[in-house]
Scaffold this motif. Sequence first.
Motif, short mmCIF file in Angstrom:
data_model
loop_
_atom_site.label_atom_id
_atom_site.label_comp_id
_atom_site.label_asym_id
_atom_site.label_seq_id
_atom_site.Cartn_x
_atom_site.Cartn_y
_atom_site.Cartn_z
N ALA A 23 -3.87 6.99 8.00
CA ALA A 23 -2.88 6.19 7.28
C ALA A 23 -1.50 6.33 7.91
O ALA A 23 -0.76 5.35 8.04
CB ALA A 23 -2.84 6.61 5.81
N LEU A 24 -1.13 7.55 8.31
CA LEU A 24 0.18 7.78 8.93
C LEU A 24 0.24 7.17 10.33
O LEU A 24 1.30 6.72 10.76
CB LEU A 24 0.48 9.28 8.99
CG LEU A 24 0.79 9.94 7.64
CD1 LEU A 24 0.95 11.44 7.82
CD2 LEU A 24 2.05 9.34 7.02
N ASP A 25 -0.89 7.15 11.04
CA ASP A 25 -0.91 6.49 12.35
C ASP A 25 -0.66 5.00 12.21
O ASP A 25 0.03 4.39 13.04
CB ASP A 25 -2.27 6.72 13.04
CG ASP A 25 -2.42 8.14 13.58
OD1 ASP A 25 -1.39 8.82 13.74
OD2 ASP A 25 -3.57 8.55 13.84
N GLU A 26 -1.20 4.42 11.15
CA GLU A 26 -1.06 2.97 10.96
C GLU A 26 0.30 2.59 10.40
O GLU A 26 0.81 1.49 10.66
CB GLU A 26 -2.17 2.49 10.02
CG GLU A 26 -3.57 2.61 10.62
CD GLU A 26 -4.67 2.29 9.61
OE1 GLU A 26 -4.35 2.03 8.43
OE2 GLU A 26 -5.86 2.31 10.00
N ASP A 27 0.90 3.48 9.62
CA ASP A 27 2.18 3.19 8.96
C ASP A 27 2.92 4.52 8.79
O ASP A 27 2.90 5.12 7.72
CB ASP A 27 1.92 2.52 7.61
CG ASP A 27 3.20 2.05 6.91
OD1 ASP A 27 4.29 2.22 7.50
OD2 ASP A 27 3.10 1.55 5.78
N PRO A 28 3.60 5.00 9.85
CA PRO A 28 4.14 6.37 9.85
C PRO A 28 5.00 6.72 8.65
O PRO A 28 4.94 7.85 8.15
CB PRO A 28 4.95 6.41 11.16
CG PRO A 28 4.27 5.41 12.03
CD PRO A 28 3.81 4.31 11.13
N GLY A 29 5.81 5.82 8.16
CA GLY A 29 6.65 6.13 7.01
C GLY A 29 6.13 5.58 5.71
O GLY A 29 6.83 5.64 4.68
N LEU A 30 4.92 5.01 5.74
CA LEU A 30 4.33 4.34 4.57
C LEU A 30 5.28 3.29 4.01
O LEU A 30 5.35 3.08 2.80
CB LEU A 30 3.95 5.36 3.48
CG LEU A 30 2.99 6.48 3.92
CD1 LEU A 30 2.66 7.38 2.73
CD2 LEU A 30 1.71 5.90 4.53
N ALA A 31 6.01 2.64 4.91
CA ALA A 31 7.01 1.67 4.49
C ALA A 31 6.40 0.41 3.89
O ALA A 31 7.06 -0.30 3.13
CB ALA A 31 7.89 1.29 5.69
N ASN A 32 5.16 0.14 4.22
CA ASN A 32 4.53 -1.11 3.77
C ASN A 32 3.70 -0.95 2.50
O ASN A 32 3.00 -1.87 2.10
CB ASN A 32 3.65 -1.67 4.89
CG ASN A 32 4.45 -2.01 6.13
OD1 ASN A 32 5.52 -2.61 6.04
ND2 ASN A 32 3.94 -1.61 7.29
N ILE A 33 3.75 0.24 1.89
CA ILE A 33 2.93 0.52 0.71
C ILE A 33 3.82 0.88 -0.46
O ILE A 33 4.73 1.71 -0.33
CB ILE A 33 1.93 1.67 0.99
CG1 ILE A 33 0.94 1.24 2.07
CG2 ILE A 33 1.18 2.07 -0.28
CD1 ILE A 33 -0.05 2.33 2.45
N ASP A 34 3.57 0.29 -1.60
CA ASP A 34 4.28 0.64 -2.82
C ASP A 34 3.66 1.91 -3.41
O ASP A 34 2.52 2.26 -3.10
CB ASP A 34 4.17 -0.51 -3.83
CG ASP A 34 5.14 -0.33 -5.00
OD1 ASP A 34 6.35 -0.46 -4.78
OD2 ASP A 34 4.66 -0.05 -6.10
N ASP A 35 4.41 2.61 -4.26
CA ASP A 35 3.92 3.87 -4.81
C ASP A 35 3.18 3.69 -6.14
O ASP A 35 2.86 4.66 -6.82
CB ASP A 35 5.05 4.88 -4.98
CG ASP A 35 6.14 4.39 -5.94
OD1 ASP A 35 6.09 3.21 -6.33
OD2 ASP A 35 7.02 5.19 -6.28
N TYR A 36 2.88 2.46 -6.52
CA TYR A 36 2.13 2.18 -7.75
C TYR A 36 0.65 2.48 -7.48
O TYR A 36 0.05 1.93 -6.55
CB TYR A 36 2.31 0.72 -8.14
CG TYR A 36 1.65 0.33 -9.46
CD1 TYR A 36 2.41 0.15 -10.60
CD2 TYR A 36 0.27 0.13 -9.54
CE1 TYR A 36 1.82 -0.22 -11.81
CE2 TYR A 36 -0.33 -0.24 -10.74
CZ TYR A 36 0.45 -0.41 -11.86
OH TYR A 36 -0.14 -0.77 -13.05
N VAL A 37 0.05 3.38 -8.27
CA VAL A 37 -1.35 3.77 -8.05
C VAL A 37 -2.18 3.50 -9.29
O VAL A 37 -1.86 3.99 -10.38
CB VAL A 37 -1.46 5.27 -7.67
CG1 VAL A 37 -2.91 5.63 -7.37
CG2 VAL A 37 -0.58 5.58 -6.48
N GLU A 38 -3.24 2.72 -9.13
CA GLU A 38 -4.16 2.46 -10.22
C GLU A 38 -5.05 3.68 -10.47
O GLU A 38 -5.21 4.54 -9.61
CB GLU A 38 -5.05 1.25 -9.90
CG GLU A 38 -4.33 -0.09 -9.92
CD GLU A 38 -4.03 -0.55 -11.34
OE1 GLU A 38 -4.40 0.16 -12.30
OE2 GLU A 38 -3.42 -1.63 -11.48
N ASP A 39 -5.62 3.76 -11.66
CA ASP A 39 -6.71 4.71 -11.89
C ASP A 39 -7.92 3.89 -12.29
O ASP A 39 -7.84 2.98 -13.11
CB ASP A 39 -6.35 5.73 -12.99
CG ASP A 39 -6.13 5.10 -14.34
OD1 ASP A 39 -6.99 5.25 -15.21
OD2 ASP A 39 -5.07 4.46 -14.53
#
Length: 310
Positions: A235-251
């Motif tokens: 995941a970090l290789d694909e998006d090093p700063g996780l800039a393209n992902i929101d922090d909302y997590v479903e359960d």
Amino acid sequence: MQRPPAPPARTERRHVHIGLIGLGKMGFNMRERLRRAGIEVTGYDRNPEITDTASVDELIAALPSPRTVWVMVPAGAVTDAVITELCEKLSEGDLVIDGGNSRFTEDERHSAQLAAKGIRFVDCGVSGGVWGLENGYGLMAGGDAADIERVLPVFDALRPEGDRADSFVHVGGTGAGHYAKMVHNGIEYGLMQSYAEGYQLLAAKDIITDLPGTFRAWQKGTVVRSWLLDLLVKALDEDPGLANIDDYVEDSGEGRWTVEEAIANAVPAPAITAALFARFESREDSSPAMKMVSALRQQFGGHATRPAGQ
């Protein structure tokens, strides 16, 4: 002169043909893995681009008797509807396998519903996500021993190569497979949360200049190495700063059910409970740790993530 003993007779491999209802992220790959192993699969999905048949009726008509139908659809109302339809259309001696993430308490109800028509039932927890096609699936089955034996060729085709005991278990009676999968997913919550919190702590310290490299260095030889860690690095290789992902997590349900079972049985489960509550919290505040949990869910299960800023 004594003749050498005759070679043992070859055991002819029995042709197996099953139906598979639900060709989503996992069902689609499961169909392909089964076919690669020589299992004939007739699949049905509402998506006309991926289905093999136009209807459940057509699927049932294509199967040899006694039929085996694997149900791989979302838990809850959708599974209820499919099993009710199969109860009306299958015959005595046929077998239904629920491989979705149904709550274990639903299995007894579904089993009794089908048994009234003489139809057999097996519940099976399936783990492997979008990687199962190539790597195989971990399988936890519940039900009668004779029914499990009947579909062992299907389980063997889905699981990873090697010793069956390393990736398949007949856990117990009806509901046991889904109960084991529920606890498996509860543990998964805790593991992901630990990695995510470690990620946030490393990211917060300016003396760490190679954050992805730190996790990469843990992949071999350390006590925290795991497949989840490998996916974290990916995941970090694909998006090093996780800039393209929101922090909302479903359960997805299993974490809540695990905590409810822990309470009902007076079993302390603080790590799993905290991980569940952290997901609730992710829906309110910005959190690098929850970005990582979201990224991990996307990596292993193909679960949808929210684009940053949404």
